[in-house]
Structures are given as structure tokens and as C-alpha cells.
Design a protein around this motif. Structure first.
Motif, PDB file in Angstrom:
ATOM      1  N   CYS A 110      -2.066   6.081  -5.335  1.00 47.13           N
ATOM      2  CA  CYS A 110      -2.786   4.896  -4.856  1.00 47.13           C
ATOM      3  C   CYS A 110      -2.688   3.810  -5.915  1.00 47.13           C
ATOM      4  O   CYS A 110      -2.847   4.093  -7.107  1.00 47.13           O
ATOM      5  CB  CYS A 110      -4.248   5.262  -4.610  1.00 47.13           C
ATOM      6  SG  CYS A 110      -5.250   3.874  -4.047  1.00 47.13           S
ATOM      7  N   LEU A 111      -2.445   2.575  -5.479  1.00 46.67           N
ATOM      8  CA  LEU A 111      -2.324   1.465  -6.440  1.00 46.67           C
ATOM      9  C   LEU A 111      -3.628   1.233  -7.206  1.00 46.67           C
ATOM     10  O   LEU A 111      -3.608   0.649  -8.277  1.00 46.67           O
ATOM     11  CB  LEU A 111      -1.916   0.173  -5.713  1.00 46.67           C
ATOM     12  CG  LEU A 111      -0.495   0.161  -5.130  1.00 46.67           C
ATOM     13  CD1 LEU A 111      -0.277  -1.114  -4.317  1.00 46.67           C
ATOM     14  CD2 LEU A 111       0.566   0.282  -6.222  1.00 46.67           C
ATOM     15  N   HIS A 115      -4.331   6.833   4.894  1.00 46.34           N
ATOM     16  CA  HIS A 115      -4.726   6.446   3.527  1.00 46.34           C
ATOM     17  C   HIS A 115      -5.297   5.020   3.526  1.00 46.34           C
ATOM     18  O   HIS A 115      -6.370   4.772   2.952  1.00 46.34           O
ATOM     19  CB  HIS A 115      -3.497   6.556   2.612  1.00 46.34           C
ATOM     20  CG  HIS A 115      -3.738   6.166   1.194  1.00 46.34           C
ATOM     21  ND1 HIS A 115      -3.609   7.055   0.145  1.00 46.34           N
ATOM     22  CD2 HIS A 115      -4.081   4.988   0.620  1.00 46.34           C
ATOM     23  CE1 HIS A 115      -3.883   6.434  -0.998  1.00 46.34           C
ATOM     24  NE2 HIS A 115      -4.166   5.182  -0.733  1.00 46.34           N
ATOM     25  N   GLU A 116      -4.594   4.085   4.188  1.00 43.27           N
ATOM     26  CA  GLU A 116      -5.041   2.682   4.173  1.00 43.27           C
ATOM     27  C   GLU A 116      -6.320   2.503   4.978  1.00 43.27           C
ATOM     28  O   GLU A 116      -7.207   1.739   4.581  1.00 43.27           O
ATOM     29  CB  GLU A 116      -3.940   1.750   4.695  1.00 43.27           C
ATOM     30  CG  GLU A 116      -2.668   1.719   3.854  1.00 43.27           C
ATOM     31  CD  GLU A 116      -2.909   1.563   2.360  1.00 43.27           C
ATOM     32  OE1 GLU A 116      -3.856   0.859   1.959  1.00 43.27           O
ATOM     33  OE2 GLU A 116      -2.149   2.164   1.574  1.00 43.27           O
ATOM     34  N   HIS A 158      -9.248   3.345   3.046  1.00 38.58           N
ATOM     35  CA  HIS A 158      -9.664   2.261   2.136  1.00 38.58           C
ATOM     36  C   HIS A 158     -10.639   1.299   2.826  1.00 38.58           C
ATOM     37  O   HIS A 158     -11.535   0.745   2.188  1.00 38.58           O
ATOM     38  CB  HIS A 158      -8.450   1.449   1.674  1.00 38.58           C
ATOM     39  CG  HIS A 158      -7.758   2.008   0.459  1.00 38.58           C
ATOM     40  ND1 HIS A 158      -8.399   2.179  -0.750  1.00 38.58           N
ATOM     41  CD2 HIS A 158      -6.472   2.395   0.260  1.00 38.58           C
ATOM     42  CE1 HIS A 158      -7.528   2.664  -1.638  1.00 38.58           C
ATOM     43  NE2 HIS A 158      -6.356   2.811  -1.052  1.00 38.58           N
TER      44      HIS A 158
HETATM   45 NI    NI Z   1      -4.583   3.494  -1.899  1.00 44.54          NI
END
Ligand code: NI
Length: 173
Positions: free
Chosen positions: A95-96, A137-138, A141
Motif C-alpha cells: 500500500c502506498l 483494497h481501494e 480505503h
Molecule cells: Ni492502499
């Protein structure tokens, strides 16, 4: 358009659930442009608005490869997972917002996601493989959920320990 700073694990806004978008206006399009630009700059395959400190339900993904140079780019406003397979799939994720940390995450193998693009046009995708994983995943968020929340306590603790160590070393260097 601008490259925005990506929030890191530990910054509270990352945990704020995104608010549903109501207006498909210039402000939204500017947000989408910033998300895309920031994602490309960071060399990620997905980015969600809460990661740049904007509590909106917007995310972008780009899984383009040589075979499909245009097809892999997605903009999702107010995305909802309307179907997910009971069949699960395990793969390594990063993850960024938690740079350099990776761990195996179990997710649904296939999902159907519905939402809108930046112009307010309905978008629906039935995904498997990497796209299915990246979408889950997004969308996590957008609810303030990070992939580390989906690990066992033992694995999460180990990752957090490694993360804190890397952050300390970063601060020194
Ligand atoms: Ni992420």
C-alpha cells in the motif's frame, strides 16, 4: 492538477470513512486528476481519496499492461461491491500509505463493483485476479480500512514492528 502528499499509516485522516460524492462537478474532476497524477508519480496501481486526505468515496486504479494499454484504467466514484465470491484468493499486497511493507492478504477471488465515473456515468465491472484484489483494497480505503487490518493479529503485529523500525531509520537517514 498536482501531485499530492500521500498520507502514511498513523495519520488519522487515513482512517476517516469517505463521504459519498453528490456533485459531479469540476471539483470532483480536479480530485480525480490529482489522484491519477499522484498514483502515477508514486508508481502505484491504485489510490483512494482518503490517502491524500480527502474524505470522499473516490478511487482510481491503473493495471494497464502491454497487451491492454488503455483497458486497465479505472475511475470509481461511490463504488459499491454488489457481489463477491465465496471463493477466496491469497496474494501479496502492499500500500502506498505503508511503503515497503508487504504481506499476504486473503480476499474474495471475484467481485462485481458498481459506481460512477467522474462524469456521473454508471460504471460496472466484474473482476477477478489482480483487478478484483485492487478494487477490494481501494474500496477498503474508502471505509478507512487498511490491508493490515485484514491480517491475523500475529502477522499485523510483526508488520507494525517492522514498519516502526523502518520509520525510525528513515527519520535518522
Ligand atoms: Ni492502499
Amino acid at each position: 492538477m498536482a501531485v499530492r502528499r500521500i498520507l502514511l499509516l498513523g495519520e488519522e485522516a487515513l482512517r476517516d470513512p469517505g463521504v459519498e460524492v453528490e456533485a459531479f462537478d469540476d471539483e470532483l474532476r480536479a480530485l480525480v486528476e490529482d489522484l491519477l497524477e499522484t498514483m502515477y508519480f508514486a508508481e502505484g496501481i491504485g489510490l483512494a481519496a482518503p490517502q491524500i486526505g480527502v474524505s470522499r468515496r473516490v478511487c482510481v486504479l491503473d493495471l494497464r499492461d502491454e497487451d491492454d494499454p488503455e483497458g486497465g484504467r479505472w475511475v470509481f466514484v461511490n463504488p459499491v461491491i454488489v457481489e463477491s465470491s465465496d471463493e477466496e484468493d491469497k496474494a501479496t499486497e502492499g500500500c502506498l500509505s505503508i511503503p515497503e511493507m508487504e504481506e499476504v492478504v486473503t480476499r474474495s477471488a471475484r467481485v462485481t463493483v458498481r459506481g460512477f465515473d467522474a462524469e456521473g456515468q454508471a460504471v460496472e465491472v466484474e473482476a477477478d485476479g489482480l483487478l478484483a484484489r485492487a478494487l477490494q483494497h481501494e474500496i477498503d480505503h474508502l471505509d478507512g480500512v487498511l490491508f493490515i487490518d485484514r491480517l491475523t493479529t500475529y502477522k499485523r503485529r510483526a508488520l507494525l514492528k517492522k514498519w516502526r523500525k523502518s520509520q525510525k531509520e528513515g527519520a535518522k537517514g
